[in-house]
Scaffold this active site. Structure first.
Site, PDB file in Angstrom:
ATOM      1  N   ARG B  50       4.089  -8.789  -3.586  1.00  0.00           N
ATOM      2  CA  ARG B  50       2.789  -8.024  -4.286  1.00  0.00           C
ATOM      3  C   ARG B  50       3.583  -7.650  -5.743  1.00  0.00           C
ATOM      4  NH1 ARG B  50      -1.783  -2.975  -3.631  1.00  0.00           N
ATOM      5  NH2 ARG B  50       0.537  -2.251  -3.437  1.00  0.00           N
ATOM      6  N   SER B 119      -9.702  -7.876  -1.304  1.00  0.00           N
ATOM      7  CA  SER B 119      -9.701  -6.344  -0.955  1.00  0.00           C
ATOM      8  C   SER B 119     -11.405  -5.591  -1.279  1.00  0.00           C
ATOM      9  CB  SER B 119      -9.337  -5.988  -2.414  1.00  0.00           C
ATOM     10  OG  SER B 119      -7.962  -5.913  -2.880  1.00  0.00           O
ATOM     11  N   LYS B 148      -1.398   3.105  -6.010  1.00  0.00           N
ATOM     12  CA  LYS B 148      -1.757   1.829  -6.633  1.00  0.00           C
ATOM     13  C   LYS B 148      -2.611   3.087  -7.724  1.00  0.00           C
ATOM     14  CE  LYS B 148      -4.226  -2.007  -6.714  1.00  0.00           C
ATOM     15  NZ  LYS B 148      -5.444  -3.228  -5.121  1.00  0.00           N
TER      16      LYS B 148
END
Lengths: 227, 227
Positions: B50, B119, B148
């Site tokens: 990511r 998600s 995040k």
């Protein structure tokens, strides 16, 4: 609806003549679907969706709408950078910069039918794009442009001609191109021109695109008679 | 090398147990290839690349190296967001957030073999992911996390259990998870946990990942005996 029609070389060369890129800044809040419809009405033969800000989901949604419009007009629809978005929204192709996926990898993923364009500033980059299986190269920036901050110093029509002379692939000129200088790019060996702000920032997008298309076709006719 | 092996459901559930995400901030300049190798040595069963900063070309290059490492370890290798990068570097799958490509579009592009994760923060999102053809859902943020910024308020183990109870897909818990709370996520119905900073920010990544793997397996054993 499926943009993956087989673009043979003559059809692709024609479709690259009047190549208009979306630009969110130039759009000044006007819906890009309407601006693209206007550009197509004005004679755009190819549309590229370029947007580094939108999420993939937004790009996919907008791209699906633009692909449909372009398909109805017989225009090429290209997505910048995101091969996945191009495939997901039924685009005709993808345009890859030198920081994007390598063209050979994109070709391996996408198969033979997707149109792949690559940005090339030099003969070496154009040759590498051809070897990697690209279908056309975007060469520039030919003239000074404020649209793309990272475009580097303009290569001019001499630089464009230098690359075009040895390119095995059709060359689309890009960078600061509008109706007034499109003819010089065609005379330098480009099969078409890519315009960003010259078309998309205009108050009357269709009329400005028609002026660009006229300039390109006149110059192409002169070239065809010269050869 | 090809990560597109067929992950049947039991194999996928096992592979989702100890799921480690790369994170450039947590890496603090240490090469991510080395950190991933350490995580695999520590028992990671899945790795997700990511990175929202790197160009597609850099992601493709790094992803190719990580795919090879994961393939050698029998671990799942997933790329976040960029389906094109996942396909181009031979990853096992792609993980899609709610702003990324719709899972159904990704499935249509990628075919049946690619693992697709989505998600999901609610039962509705988890059900939509299942209907769209996803293979697993990442549910969270379970605990508070600084990794995040846009993760929203933590849903806690109650929120996780609420989603997991009705999910047709295996649930991976994510958000603020480390060795000390991984067991509670498994007890709440997750088949595995996804860890970011708890593993990747550690000085000894392999040892920390081994602690996480132990916590997950112990909790999974308790769950298996309870059923």
């Amino acid at each position: 609806m499926d943009g993956h029609r087989n673009w043979n070389v003559p059809a692709l060369r024609r479709a690259l003549q009047v190549y208009v890129l979306t630009d969110r800044v130039a759009a000044r809040g006007r819906p890009e679907v309407e601006l693209v419809a206007a550009a197509l009405a004005g004679g755009a033969t190819a549309i590229q969706l370029r947007d580094k800000e939108r999420s993939a989901r937004e790009l996919c949604s907008l791209g699906t709408a633009l692909a449909e419009l372009c398909f109805q007009s017989g225009a090429l629809f290209i997505v910048n950078d995101r091969l996945d978005v191009a495939l997901a929204c039924g685009a005709s192709g993808v345009h890859l910069g030198q920081d994007d996926l390598p063209a050979a990898r994109a070709r391996a993923v996408a198969g033979p039918l997707l149109v792949i364009g690559v940005s090339a500033a030099t003969r070496e980059e154009a040759a590498a794009a051809a070897a990697a299986g690209a279908d056309y190269v975007g060469v520039g920036a030919v003239f000074f442009t404020r649209t793309k901050g990272d475009a580097g110093a303009p290569i001019g029509t001499e630089g464009l001609a230098h690359v075009a002379r040895t390119s095995r692939l059709p060359v689309v000129a890009i960078g600061g191109i509008g109706p007034e200088n499109a003819g010089s790019a065609i005379a330098a060996g480009a099969v078409g021109v890519a315009a960003v702000s010259a078309v998309m920032a205009a108050t009357d997008v269709a009329a400005e695109c028609a002026r660009l298309a006229l300039a390109v076709r006149r110059a192409a006719q002169v070239e065809a008679e010269r050869l």
